[in-house]
Design a protein around this motif. Structure first.
Motif, mmCIF file in Angstrom:
data_model
loop_
_atom_site.group_PDB
_atom_site.id
_atom_site.type_symbol
_atom_site.label_atom_id
_atom_site.label_comp_id
_atom_site.label_asym_id
_atom_site.label_seq_id
_atom_site.Cartn_x
_atom_site.Cartn_y
_atom_site.Cartn_z
ATOM 1 N N LEU A 16 -2.819 -0.861 10.317
ATOM 2 C CA LEU A 16 -2.531 -1.010 8.889
ATOM 3 C C LEU A 16 -2.229 0.338 8.250
ATOM 4 C CD1 LEU A 16 -5.200 -3.691 7.901
ATOM 5 C CD2 LEU A 16 -2.735 -4.023 8.098
ATOM 6 N N TYR A 17 -3.064 1.354 8.543
ATOM 7 C CA TYR A 17 -2.838 2.685 7.968
ATOM 8 C C TYR A 17 -1.464 3.226 8.354
ATOM 9 C CZ TYR A 17 -7.692 3.311 6.469
ATOM 10 O OH TYR A 17 -8.894 3.204 5.839
ATOM 11 N N ARG A 18 -1.087 3.039 9.624
ATOM 12 C CA ARG A 18 0.183 3.578 10.098
ATOM 13 C C ARG A 18 1.365 2.942 9.372
ATOM 14 N NH1 ARG A 18 -0.305 2.862 15.435
ATOM 15 N NH2 ARG A 18 1.053 1.046 15.591
ATOM 16 N N ASN A 19 1.155 1.734 8.862
ATOM 17 C CA ASN A 19 2.237 1.025 8.168
ATOM 18 C C ASN A 19 2.045 0.998 6.658
ATOM 19 O OD1 ASN A 19 4.116 -0.334 10.334
ATOM 20 N ND2 ASN A 19 2.026 -0.469 11.136
ATOM 21 N N GLY A 20 1.239 1.973 6.154
ATOM 22 C CA GLY A 20 1.117 2.148 4.714
ATOM 23 C C GLY A 20 0.283 1.111 4.007
ATOM 24 N N LEU A 21 -0.649 0.462 4.726
ATOM 25 C CA LEU A 21 -1.484 -0.583 4.139
ATOM 26 C C LEU A 21 -2.950 -0.178 4.170
ATOM 27 C CD1 LEU A 21 0.232 -3.661 5.835
ATOM 28 C CD2 LEU A 21 0.525 -2.924 3.469
ATOM 29 N N ASN A 22 -3.678 -0.542 3.132
ATOM 30 C CA ASN A 22 -5.089 -0.212 3.019
ATOM 31 C C ASN A 22 -5.929 -1.368 3.560
ATOM 32 O OD1 ASN A 22 -7.693 0.396 2.221
ATOM 33 N ND2 ASN A 22 -7.073 1.252 0.254
ATOM 34 N N PRO A 23 -6.747 -1.132 4.607
ATOM 35 C CA PRO A 23 -7.551 -2.223 5.169
ATOM 36 C C PRO A 23 -8.454 -2.919 4.155
ATOM 37 C CG PRO A 23 -7.549 -0.346 6.638
ATOM 38 C CD PRO A 23 -6.883 0.105 5.373
ATOM 39 N N SER A 24 -8.992 -2.164 3.199
ATOM 40 C CA SER A 24 -9.883 -2.787 2.221
ATOM 41 C C SER A 24 -9.152 -3.822 1.367
ATOM 42 C CB SER A 24 -10.505 -1.719 1.313
ATOM 43 O OG SER A 24 -9.516 -1.053 0.546
ATOM 44 N N GLN A 25 -7.834 -3.698 1.239
ATOM 45 C CA GLN A 25 -7.046 -4.640 0.441
ATOM 46 C C GLN A 25 -6.313 -5.674 1.295
ATOM 47 O OE1 GLN A 25 -4.353 -2.301 -1.889
ATOM 48 N NE2 GLN A 25 -5.959 -1.103 -2.866
ATOM 49 N N HIS A 26 -6.003 -5.317 2.558
ATOM 50 C CA HIS A 26 -5.093 -6.154 3.330
ATOM 51 C C HIS A 26 -5.688 -6.723 4.616
ATOM 52 C CE1 HIS A 26 -2.394 -3.389 1.007
ATOM 53 N NE2 HIS A 26 -1.838 -4.533 0.722
ATOM 54 N N LEU A 27 -6.933 -6.372 4.943
ATOM 55 C CA LEU A 27 -7.497 -6.805 6.224
ATOM 56 C C LEU A 27 -7.585 -8.322 6.340
ATOM 57 C CD1 LEU A 27 -8.811 -6.193 8.920
ATOM 58 C CD2 LEU A 27 -11.008 -5.950 7.737
ATOM 59 N N ARG A 28 -8.137 -8.979 5.307
ATOM 60 C CA ARG A 28 -8.329 -10.433 5.378
ATOM 61 C C ARG A 28 -6.996 -11.158 5.544
ATOM 62 N NH1 ARG A 28 -12.207 -13.122 1.043
ATOM 63 N NH2 ARG A 28 -13.612 -11.739 2.193
ATOM 64 N N GLN A 29 -5.985 -10.751 4.787
ATOM 65 C CA GLN A 29 -4.680 -11.401 4.887
ATOM 66 C C GLN A 29 -4.061 -11.160 6.260
ATOM 67 O OE1 GLN A 29 -1.790 -10.171 1.980
ATOM 68 N NE2 GLN A 29 -0.297 -11.719 2.596
ATOM 69 N N PHE A 30 -4.249 -9.934 6.790
ATOM 70 C CA PHE A 30 -3.739 -9.632 8.132
ATOM 71 C C PHE A 30 -4.356 -10.567 9.164
ATOM 72 C CE2 PHE A 30 -4.085 -7.545 12.231
ATOM 73 C CZ PHE A 30 -2.799 -7.091 12.452
#
Length: 357
Positions: free
Chosen positions: A38-52
């Motif tokens: 997620l970090y490598r693709n500009g995404l914050n795990p705290s915001q995007h982990l569940r959706q991922f």
């Protein structure tokens, strides 16, 4: 009736395919965890982990881990918050926050990045602040050697691999990740023009300087004495803050000796021991996931003879990232994604130490 059902199924399948086509995709690489991807693709795990996890449920392991080589759908980036109209009340609140920030800075709780963006190179500048997970934390990053001393030397084909170049690249990557999460970061060794490099063979130079703008002496004792004196001076300035020193080195042993990452701390320093254990725990978990058939032998141990961990007033961990003369270990350094993975894993351990303090 049958044709209507068939049409409905075809519509559902095409709708799902169309929906998936709107998502960006990323391939899991060796060493990747979900957070790293997620970090490598500009995404914050705290915001995007569940959706991922929801998007990729069928492609995750039983423990929601990644499978190397699989392609994963990436959640959409969060929309920016709407601008708020400024009122006299909001101006007052902003002034209050500004005053609080100045007060925190005067008491050593600054989260202002201490590194100029140009230090990371054009491809990695500027540094976005993704969240404030490390707000209030101060890190002193000390890559091994530098200047007139390249450190250990390995051979790869016709190329020479210098310890200081690879230790520096992992360290500057770590600095960027820490800054992305609101930490105050000092690079105790800086190269004015290298930045983060994505080449396998990193060219050796001798233009590194010591913080804040000092010539690096040839004498190892004098060099470390100056470096730690600066760390301790800054430590006094940030009195009251959570402060840690991380020293990164690449070992030199027999070419046939393949080693894992080792962690050293000063005897009797409980905070340094906890720091080393938190990072070691992440590495153990990541290696188990990336290489399940190979036991991880890296460990945490005392090393009271190391100048940096012995004399730093900030609790310290000294890490040996591998053997630069061993062909298997060299892959850990030659592949830029592997160097980024090392930085990301260290960050995860630092975050665990900071949040669990």
């Amino acid at each position: 009736m049958r044709s209507a059902v068939l049409f409905g199924l075809l519509f559902l399948i095409s709708s799902l395919a169309l929906g998936q086509s709107k998502y960006r995709r990323a391939v899991a690489k060796p060493g990747d965890g979900v957070n790293t991807l997620l970090y490598r693709n500009g995404l914050n795990p705290s915001q995007h982990l569940r959706q991922f996890q929801q998007l990729n449920r069928a492609n995750l392991t039983r423990r929601n881990g990644l499978i190397i080589g699989r392609t994963y759908l990436l959640p959409h980036r969060s929309a920016p918050k709407a601008a708020v109209k400024t009122t006299s009340r909001s101006k007052t609140a902003a002034a209050t926050r500004s005053t609080a920030t100045r007060a925190a800075t005067s008491h050593g709780l600054s989260t202002t990045p201490m590194l100029p963006s140009k230090l990371f190179g054009p491809a990695y500048s500027p540094v976005p602040v993704r969240d404030r997970a490390l707000r209030g934390a101060v890190y002193y990053l000390s890559p091994g050697h530098g200047g007139p001393d390249p450190g250990a030397i390995g051979t790869y084909g016709n190329s020479k691999l210098a310890e200081d170049e690879y230790a520096y690249d992992v360290t500057i990557r770590l600095a960027r990740v820490l800054m992305e999460h609101g930490a105050t970061v000092y690079m105790m060794v800086q190269d004015p023009n290298d930045g983060i490099r994505d080449e396998a063979i990193l060219k050796t130079d001798h233009d590194e300087i010591g913080y804040p703008n000092q010539v690096i002496p040839l004498s190892q004792v004098y060099r470390l004495r100056k470096r730690i004196a600066e760390v301790n001076r800054l430590h006094a300035r940030h009195k009251g803050a959570y402060q840690r020193l991380i020293a990164l080195h690449v070992d030199s042993r027999s070419a046939g000796q393949n080693i894992d990452v080792f962690f050293y701390h000063h005897p009797g320093n409980a905070l340094g021991l906890r720091l080393a254990k938190n990072i070691h725990k992440v590495f153990t978990a990541r290696y188990k996931r990336a290489q399940p058939n190979r036991p991880y032998s890296g460990n945490v141990s005392e090393r009271g003879t190391l100048y940096e961990v012995r004399n730093s007033r900030a609790p310290a961990v000294f890490m040996e990232l591998g053997n630069i003369r061993n062909s298997k270990d060299q892959r850990r350094f030659l592949v830029p994604d592997n160097r980024q993975a090392l930085a990301n894993w260290i960050y995860e351990g630092l975050l665990a130490d900071y949040t669990g303090r």
